[in-house]
Design an enzyme around this catalytic site. Structure first.
Site, PDB file in Angstrom:
ATOM      1  N   ASN A  90     -21.362  16.604  66.520  1.00  0.00           N
ATOM      2  CA  ASN A  90     -19.877  16.383  67.144  1.00  0.00           C
ATOM      3  C   ASN A  90     -18.924  15.769  66.618  1.00  0.00           C
ATOM      4  OD1 ASN A  90     -18.161  14.226  68.700  1.00  0.00           O
ATOM      5  ND2 ASN A  90     -19.530  14.657  70.997  1.00  0.00           N
ATOM      6  N   ASP A 107     -15.972  14.280  66.853  1.00  0.00           N
ATOM      7  CA  ASP A 107     -15.255  13.418  67.200  1.00  0.00           C
ATOM      8  C   ASP A 107     -14.617  12.199  66.498  1.00  0.00           C
ATOM      9  OD1 ASP A 107     -15.550  14.664  69.741  1.00  0.00           O
ATOM     10  OD2 ASP A 107     -16.148  13.018  70.500  1.00  0.00           O
ATOM     11  N   ARG A 136      -4.940   5.372  61.505  1.00  0.00           N
ATOM     12  CA  ARG A 136      -4.325   5.347  60.070  1.00  0.00           C
ATOM     13  C   ARG A 136      -2.653   5.845  60.786  1.00  0.00           C
ATOM     14  NH1 ARG A 136      -5.064   3.418  55.109  1.00  0.00           N
ATOM     15  NH2 ARG A 136      -2.818   3.846  54.809  1.00  0.00           N
ATOM     16  N   ARG A 175     -10.749  13.413  75.793  1.00  0.00           N
ATOM     17  CA  ARG A 175     -10.602  12.422  76.771  1.00  0.00           C
ATOM     18  C   ARG A 175      -9.548  12.557  76.953  1.00  0.00           C
ATOM     19  NH1 ARG A 175     -13.922   8.233  77.196  1.00  0.00           N
ATOM     20  NH2 ARG A 175     -15.626   8.477  76.117  1.00  0.00           N
ATOM     21  N   HIS A 229      -9.506  10.142  70.735  1.00  0.00           N
ATOM     22  CA  HIS A 229      -9.677  10.784  69.100  1.00  0.00           C
ATOM     23  C   HIS A 229      -9.563  11.880  69.349  1.00  0.00           C
ATOM     24  CE1 HIS A 229     -13.255  11.627  72.183  1.00  0.00           C
ATOM     25  NE2 HIS A 229     -14.142  10.809  71.778  1.00  0.00           N
ATOM     26  N   THR A 237     -18.363   4.889  74.968  1.00  0.00           N
ATOM     27  CA  THR A 237     -18.799   5.749  74.769  1.00  0.00           C
ATOM     28  C   THR A 237     -18.971   6.197  76.404  1.00  0.00           C
ATOM     29  OG1 THR A 237     -19.935   7.022  73.435  1.00  0.00           O
ATOM     30  CG2 THR A 237     -20.733   4.843  73.763  1.00  0.00           C
ATOM     31  N   GLY A 254     -26.732   9.337  71.467  1.00  0.00           N
ATOM     32  CA  GLY A 254     -26.932   8.285  70.075  1.00  0.00           C
ATOM     33  C   GLY A 254     -28.335   8.328  69.298  1.00  0.00           C
ATOM     34  N   GLY A 273     -23.265  12.987  66.971  1.00  0.00           N
ATOM     35  CA  GLY A 273     -22.046  12.932  66.414  1.00  0.00           C
ATOM     36  C   GLY A 273     -21.622  12.438  65.827  1.00  0.00           C
ATOM     37  N   HIS A 274     -22.197  10.213  66.368  1.00  0.00           N
ATOM     38  CA  HIS A 274     -21.489   9.403  65.512  1.00  0.00           C
ATOM     39  C   HIS A 274     -22.166   9.073  64.471  1.00  0.00           C
ATOM     40  CE1 HIS A 274     -21.568   4.932  65.867  1.00  0.00           C
ATOM     41  NE2 HIS A 274     -20.080   5.331  65.581  1.00  0.00           N
TER      42      HIS A 274
END
Length: 246
Positions: free
Chosen positions: A9, A11, A20, A47, A52, A102, A197, A218-219
């Protein structure tokens, strides 16, 4: 056991870019690096608030990558229109609340069965594999099978939180429930995925569930990429997944 696929992922590459208001870093570039590092697919969540990933990112990913694109979205008419235009490999329906940081839980398929049956029909006809992002509740798994979903993705967030907090007895109980959910989904003819997670420290017990065919992560990987590079972070996750399957 069959080799477990890894969906990456991307994202939060877009999260950094948007902080930025720039064009850097580019999510497509991250997706191509993930592909080169052995990812089996790319996941991106468009989303409703575009916090994002943006519409232009989805278009660039659809045109630019050579591996399957998993389009995560809420079950809204706007998202259905975008998905039907892009025709990604897969569409994963997730619950979505504007105030959440999330995705906090699974979709209530059982409580919205009639609408979701109608909602996914044109996506299926367009050739998209439709996935329900749900908890391990048997009611939600059975409802996902009834509406005609091809895939369920089991939410591993609670397991991951318990593991991170050192509440290992509770984490083991949650793991057992995920195993039971995966077995039930498989018995109903659903392909079973999991995600949310997952880290190097907690992925092995999930990856060892025999009915699973794919993990979406992802994260954590984007965070690890800060220290070791995205390619190396993905290769290490792949190694740990493969070891667990072995």
């Amino acid at each position: 056991m069959e080799k477990l696929r890894l969906g990456v992922n991307i994202d939060h590459v877009a999260t950094v870019r948007n902080a930025r208001g720039s064009v850097w870093p580019d999510p497509l570039r991250a997706a191509l690096l993930a592909e080169a590092a052995g990812a089996d697919g790319i996941t991106a969540h468009l989303r409703e608030d575009r916090r994002h990933i943006r519409d232009s990112d989805m278009e660039a990913l659809r045109a630019g990558i050579g591996i399957p694109l998993n389009f995560e979205c809420a079950a809204t008419e706007e998202m259905a229109s975008i998905a039907l235009r892009l025709k990604p490999h897969a569409v994963c329906l997730v619950p979505e609340r504007r105030e959440e940081r999330t995705t906090e839980g699974g979709l209530d398929v059982a409580g919205d069965q009639a609408r979701l049956t109608r909602y996914i029909a044109p996506l299926r006809e367009a050739g998209c594999r439709v996935s329900m992002f749900i908890g391990h509740d048997p009611r939600q798994i059975e409802a996902s099978a009834r509406i005609g979903a091809a895939v369920v993705e089991l939410h591993t967030g609670h397991y991951s939180d318990l593991h991170a907090e050192g509440r290992m007895d509770e984490a083991q109980a949650e793991l057992a429930a995920l195993r039971q959910g995966a077995a039930l989904a498989h018995s109903l003819g659903l392909e079973v995925h999991a995600g949310h997670g997952l880290t190097y420290e907690n992925v092995a017990p999930i990856a060892a569930i025999p009915e699973l065919r794919e993990l979406n992560i992802g994260h954590f990987l984007i965070g690890e990429a800060i220290f070791m590079g995205l390619g190396s972070a993905i290769e290490e996750m792949r190694r740990r997944m493969d070891m667990a399957r072995g």
